[in-house]
Enzyme design. Structure first.
Site, PDB file in Angstrom:
ATOM      1  N   LYS A 113      30.219  38.236  30.117  1.00 17.01           N
ATOM      2  CA  LYS A 113      30.973  39.435  30.505  1.00 17.01           C
ATOM      3  C   LYS A 113      32.462  39.114  30.661  1.00 17.01           C
ATOM      4  O   LYS A 113      33.324  39.853  30.186  1.00 17.01           O
ATOM      5  CB  LYS A 113      30.413  39.973  31.830  1.00 17.01           C
ATOM      6  N   ASN A 114      32.745  37.980  31.321  1.00 16.80           N
ATOM      7  CA  ASN A 114      34.151  37.685  31.640  1.00 16.80           C
ATOM      8  C   ASN A 114      34.965  37.217  30.443  1.00 16.80           C
ATOM      9  O   ASN A 114      36.171  37.041  30.536  1.00 16.80           O
ATOM     10  CB  ASN A 114      34.233  36.661  32.774  1.00 16.80           C
ATOM     11  N   CYS A 150      39.178  44.635  46.804  1.00 20.39           N
ATOM     12  CA  CYS A 150      37.774  44.868  46.484  1.00 20.39           C
ATOM     13  C   CYS A 150      36.955  44.160  47.546  1.00 20.39           C
ATOM     14  O   CYS A 150      37.508  43.509  48.431  1.00 20.39           O
ATOM     15  CB  CYS A 150      37.434  44.377  45.087  1.00 20.39           C
ATOM     16  N   ARG A 167      26.656  45.903  36.871  1.00 20.76           N
ATOM     17  CA  ARG A 167      28.000  45.639  36.335  1.00 20.76           C
ATOM     18  C   ARG A 167      28.021  44.365  35.491  1.00 20.76           C
ATOM     19  O   ARG A 167      28.847  44.230  34.590  1.00 20.76           O
ATOM     20  CB  ARG A 167      29.007  45.464  37.484  1.00 20.76           C
TER      21      ARG A 167
HETATM   22  C1  UD1 Z   1      37.879  36.034  37.399  1.00 22.06           C
HETATM   23  C2  UD1 Z   1      36.464  36.517  37.193  1.00 22.06           C
HETATM   24  C3  UD1 Z   1      35.672  36.440  38.488  1.00 22.06           C
HETATM   25  C4  UD1 Z   1      35.785  35.034  39.098  1.00 22.06           C
HETATM   26  C5  UD1 Z   1      37.231  34.597  39.207  1.00 22.06           C
HETATM   27  C6  UD1 Z   1      37.392  33.152  39.660  1.00 22.06           C
HETATM   28  C7  UD1 Z   1      36.725  38.163  35.431  1.00 22.06           C
HETATM   29  C8  UD1 Z   1      36.669  39.590  35.021  1.00 22.06           C
HETATM   30  N1  UD1 Z   1      36.495  37.891  36.707  1.00 22.06           N
HETATM   31  O1  UD1 Z   1      38.494  36.954  38.292  1.00 22.06           O
HETATM   32  O2  UD1 Z   1      34.325  36.748  38.195  1.00 22.06           O
HETATM   33  O3  UD1 Z   1      35.203  35.067  40.383  1.00 22.06           O
HETATM   34  O4  UD1 Z   1      37.879  34.710  37.924  1.00 22.06           O
HETATM   35  O5  UD1 Z   1      36.726  32.303  38.804  1.00 22.06           O
HETATM   36  O6  UD1 Z   1      36.912  37.280  34.620  1.00 22.06           O
HETATM   37  N2  UD1 Z   1      45.245  35.501  42.613  1.00 22.06           N
HETATM   38  C9  UD1 Z   1      46.511  35.699  43.118  1.00 22.06           C
HETATM   39  N3  UD1 Z   1      47.396  36.429  42.370  1.00 22.06           N
HETATM   40  C10 UD1 Z   1      47.068  36.948  41.149  1.00 22.06           C
HETATM   41  C11 UD1 Z   1      45.786  36.714  40.630  1.00 22.06           C
HETATM   42  C12 UD1 Z   1      44.889  35.981  41.386  1.00 22.06           C
HETATM   43  O7  UD1 Z   1      46.843  35.240  44.203  1.00 22.06           O
HETATM   44  O8  UD1 Z   1      47.916  37.606  40.530  1.00 22.06           O
HETATM   45  C13 UD1 Z   1      44.267  34.732  43.417  1.00 22.06           C
HETATM   46  C14 UD1 Z   1      42.987  35.506  43.665  1.00 22.06           C
HETATM   47  O9  UD1 Z   1      43.113  36.400  44.774  1.00 22.06           O
HETATM   48  C15 UD1 Z   1      42.015  34.378  43.914  1.00 22.06           C
HETATM   49  C16 UD1 Z   1      42.485  33.303  42.952  1.00 22.06           C
HETATM   50  O10 UD1 Z   1      43.849  33.621  42.661  1.00 22.06           O
HETATM   51  O11 UD1 Z   1      42.133  33.926  45.234  1.00 22.06           O
HETATM   52  C17 UD1 Z   1      41.712  33.218  41.662  1.00 22.06           C
HETATM   53  O12 UD1 Z   1      41.591  34.519  41.096  1.00 22.06           O
HETATM   54  P1  UD1 Z   1      41.493  34.781  39.530  1.00 22.06           P
HETATM   55  O13 UD1 Z   1      41.147  33.515  38.838  1.00 22.06           O
HETATM   56  O14 UD1 Z   1      42.700  35.519  39.085  1.00 22.06           O
HETATM   57  O15 UD1 Z   1      40.261  35.777  39.463  1.00 22.06           O
HETATM   58  P2  UD1 Z   1      40.070  36.963  38.452  1.00 22.06           P
HETATM   59  O16 UD1 Z   1      40.696  36.654  37.140  1.00 22.06           O
HETATM   60  O17 UD1 Z   1      40.429  38.255  39.130  1.00 22.06           O
END
Ligand code: UD1
Length: 420
Positions: A22-23, A116, A399
């Site tokens: 999915k991701n 979320c 989902r």
């Molecule tokens: C993706 C995955 C999710 C997984 C996560 C971590 C998808 C659709 N989802 O989520 O299933 O749990 O990777 O492996 O692929 N952060 C910031 N600023 C930002 C972006 C992220 O501070 O702009 C923080 C987040 O709050 C979190 C950390 O960085 O604490 C990692 O998040 P991130 O790797 O970005 O997760 P997602 O891409 O949202």
């Protein structure tokens, strides 16, 4: 709202086919917006988030047809540049259209996703990535508005306080593929899904090196082409079934997986006493009596994935001994704890740690799913609990898991869906 009813105690046995990731599917679907034409994407998982991404693409003017597990995406009429709140609030990953739209149209307007269930989840790194590529970004009326006459290559350090970001790495990579000059992303996420998106972009003609390491180099190209591509298997779906096999003391084969993507998860399962055999694109997982306790610390790939934390907590609830689980990525990812406690688990939250005192058994109870992986953990607990477990708000599990109850039933579980 549907619920899943489970009578625990059955040993799972047999073969389970793992769907596409999915991701990886979500950003790759968004990535088709990079160029006009017809894309054929294979191994698409039929899960709700994928259908939400189809809606996002259709809102922008693309045509999406999903048959069996192949998506045919025609982006020739896709001239829209706005992802509205109604869709982004359903699925944060809608923000993946940001990078491709900026690259192709020079502008994008995407609703801010908000928080979320598992935490605040800011998007500052996505915005940083774009700004460093000379894209003008404003946050106004709840939207991210991005505009660029030209995307200009740059050296970007993208790591945040919580470590690298999968989403920001992918969005920045997609925005940069047609930049003038060269872009270097330092502090990049190394997850297999990042590599899959990079491979998809390379098939389209992008010049990307280093995906899967902390430093990704992108040399801007003038032309990209629509392509046919096959998505990698879902390591989290595979890991979830592996834990289901072990917790029921079962013997199951995961088919269509890339075992090395599951290294950290399989090593932890071995520590709990399971026997793991890897053969090509299959993994055999066998339970071996009482589960042994072990400590788990979540970290970015190649570490233990946060997306498997909840499922392992369910497993360790019935281990012989005490385990400590440490969540380092999402600050609020323990929503499953009170629900597992309703099933008799002995859990104590202490900041980012949960102390799990293993018990010989769990007892079935009505429980409520709060997010995707938490709901998987409750189903796993239900597979081994005595009596009846009812997991409500199953839309969370839909989902990210295709036909979860059918796959588990085929493995011998007593589980069914009640439509309400
Ligand atoms: C993706 C995955 C999710 C997984 C996560 C971590 C998808 C659709 N989802 O989520 O299933 O749990 O990777 O492996 O692929 N952060 C910031 N600023 C930002 C972006 C992220 O501070 O702009 C923080 C987040 O709050 C979190 C950390 O960085 O604490 C990692 O998040 P991130 O790797 O970005 O997760 P997602 O891409 O949202």
């Amino acid at each position: 709202m549907d619920k899943l009813v489970i009578y625990g105690g059955k040993r799972l046995k047999g073969i389970v086919e793992i769907n596409g990731a999915k991701n990886a599917a979500l950003p790759i679907m968004a990535g088709t917006l990079l160029v006009e034409g017809e894309f054929i994407i294979h191994n698409i998982p039929l899960v709700r988030d994928v259908f939400t991404m189809s809606e996002v693409l259709e809102t922008l003017g693309a045509k999406v047809k999903i048959e069996d597990h192949t998506a045919i995406i025609d982006t020739r009429g896709a001239v829209g540049y706005e992802a509205p709140y109604e869709l982004v609030k359903k699925m944060r990953a809608s923000y993946y259209v940001l990078g491709p739209l900026v690259s192709r149209l020079g502008r994008a307007r995407v609703s801010l996703p908000g928080g979320c269930a598992i935490g605040a989840r800011p998007v500052d790194l996505h915005i940083k990535g774009l700004r460093e590529l000379s894209v003008k970004v404003n946050l106004i009326h709840g939207y991210i508005e991005a505009e660029a006459e030209r995307v200009i290559g740059n050296e970007i350090f993208l790591e945040g306080v919580k470590g690298p970001s999968v989403g920001a790495t992918i969005n920045t990579m997609m925005a940069a593929v047609r930049c003038s000059g060269k872009t270097i992303i330092d502090g990049a996420a190394m997850e297999p899904e990042v590599v899959d998106v990079a491979n998809f972009l390379r098939t389209m003609g992008a010049e990307i090196n280093g995906a899967g390491t902390r430093r990704i180099e992108i040399t801007g190209v003038k032309k990209l082409n629509p392509v046919e591509y096959t998505i990698i298997p879902d390591r989290i779906e595979a890991g979830t079934y592996a834990v289901s096999g072990v917790i029921t003391n079962g013997d199951i084969v995961l088919r269509n997986v890339i075992p090395e993507h599951l290294d950290a998860v399989l090593k932890k399962l071995e520590e709990t006493g399971a026997v793991i055999e890897r053969r090509g694109r299959e993994i055999r997982v066998k339970g071996q009596g009482r589960i042994r306790s072990t400590d788990i610390r979540v970290s970015p790939y190649p570490g233990f994935p946060t997306d498997m934390q909840a499922q392992f907590m369910a497993l360790l609830c019935i281990a012989d001994g005490v385990s400590v689980i440490t969540e380092t990525i999402f600050e609020n990812r323990f929503m499953h704890v009170p629900e597992l406690m309703r099933m008799g688990a002995d859990l104590t939250i202490d900041g980012q740690n949960v102390v799990v005192r293993g018990k010989p058994s769990l007892s079935g109870a009505p429980v409520m799913a709060s997010d995707l992986r938490a709901s998987a953990a409750l189903v796993i607990a239900g597979l081994v609990a005595t009596g009846k477990t009812e997991v409500s708000r199953v839309y969370h599990i839909d989902r990210g898991y295709e036909k979860v109850e059918e796959k588990l039933k085929r493995l011998g579980a007593e589980i069914w869906r009640v439509r309400e």
